[in-house]
Design a protein around this motif. Sequence first.
Motif, short mmCIF file in Angstrom:
data_model
loop_
_atom_site.label_atom_id
_atom_site.label_comp_id
_atom_site.label_asym_id
_atom_site.label_seq_id
_atom_site.Cartn_x
_atom_site.Cartn_y
_atom_site.Cartn_z
N ASP A 170 35.64 48.26 29.40
CA ASP A 170 36.01 47.85 30.75
C ASP A 170 35.10 46.71 31.17
OD1 ASP A 170 37.38 47.95 33.05
OD2 ASP A 170 37.08 50.08 33.45
N ASN A 172 34.91 43.07 33.03
CA ASN A 172 35.68 42.19 33.91
C ASN A 172 35.37 40.72 33.69
OD1 ASN A 172 36.83 44.40 35.20
ND2 ASN A 172 35.11 44.61 36.59
N ASP A 173 34.10 40.41 33.46
CA ASP A 173 33.68 39.01 33.38
C ASP A 173 32.79 38.83 32.16
OD1 ASP A 173 33.09 36.34 34.02
OD2 ASP A 173 31.29 36.95 35.11
N ASP A 214 31.15 41.79 44.13
CA ASP A 214 30.95 42.97 43.28
C ASP A 214 30.69 44.22 44.12
OD1 ASP A 214 31.17 41.28 41.13
OD2 ASP A 214 29.00 41.02 40.89
#
Length: 420
Positions: A170, A172-173, A214
Amino acid sequence: MAELLRFATAGSVDDGKSTLIGRLLYDSKAIFEDQLEAVEATSASRGDEYTNLALLTDGLRAEREQGITIDVAYRYFATPKRKFIIADTPGHIQYTRNMVTGCSTADLALVLVDARHGLVEQSRRHAFLASLLRVPHLVLCVNKMDLVDYDQKIFDDICDEFRSFASKLDVNDLTFVPISALNGDNVVHRSENMPWYEGTSLLHHLENVFIASDRNLIDARFPVQYVLRPMQNAHHDYRGYAGTVVGGVLKPGDDVVVLPSGFTSTIASIDTADGPVDEAFPPMSVSVRLSSEIDISRGDMICRPANQPNVGQDIDAMVCWMSEASSLTPGAKIGIKHTTRSARALVKNLHYRLDVNTLHRENEINALALNEIGRVTLRTTVPLFFDDYRRNRETGSFILIDEATNATVGAGMILGPTQA
């Protein structure tokens, strides 16, 4: 006020973490002249042909070798754009708990890979732990590019392999930077040795990575840490509730509900050490005053009536066990601290252990030992006010405490209420 970025460095032993941190401190002018002179003198006495910047952090390693426990070494530095806290985590598998400690509060994880060796087991393990701990930004630094003649193909191959692995996680970036920590290529300044690389230097990325989004700014969460009742006559009627905002935005005039009582009120004012403010958001420490007198104590939570956390005594969680002296077993009774609330918990079930190397689940287990991570079901003596860890890292995490020694023996990430 400069924004703060917390980042954790990870990677296998001898991948160059200490040299990279030393280079960041040195090239960003974040060390004192006497520190540099001491490093230069030590480098010369050891016969090194260059100033060994790893020595800037190796003093901490010497302390560890003397038997002094330093779980995670923290370093501070700042540039005109941002302030930084570096959590330097050890590389060995037996320090999984230290990696968990360092990453639990990090905004970004920096995983170092030696360009000569490519991805190794440790690289994957640390990337997995960073994703398990929901670190929002991940940077893969391919180090020692000078030792592979700054070869673009080697860098591209490592990136492709890591992308393939990260697709199961998982993340995201994800950012890739080819560097030489020893020579300073692409660490603070762009390197002329890699004209094929079109990205920014590592420090430029650290200074500019966007972290404001975030934080969870949707779910208002304010665990009460302390009730303020100043004794001065001028404030004899002041009753404020101090704590840290861990989610959402609070403003004077907002309707709120207090858990566990369920009483509702309105925010009258929000105060900080520098005076009143019009709004409060994570991670601000504030004192909230309500318009009505409600019995509130430490461990209660202030939130919005239409947006409340889970309230319950049965939770499923991933736990990293941190105790050398004992293991976590079904039926065990243990202390738990969640936000500002303390309770006792019963370990109802141990579902599986996670192999952090292969990501496989081992179902037939009867205990979690030091550095092992597994899924458990807990029953607490009082209700907790929690969110899933993936939604809020503050209200979704807890620590486990040995009541006999008061030692922290576990860290947990809440998956949700126990499913019936």
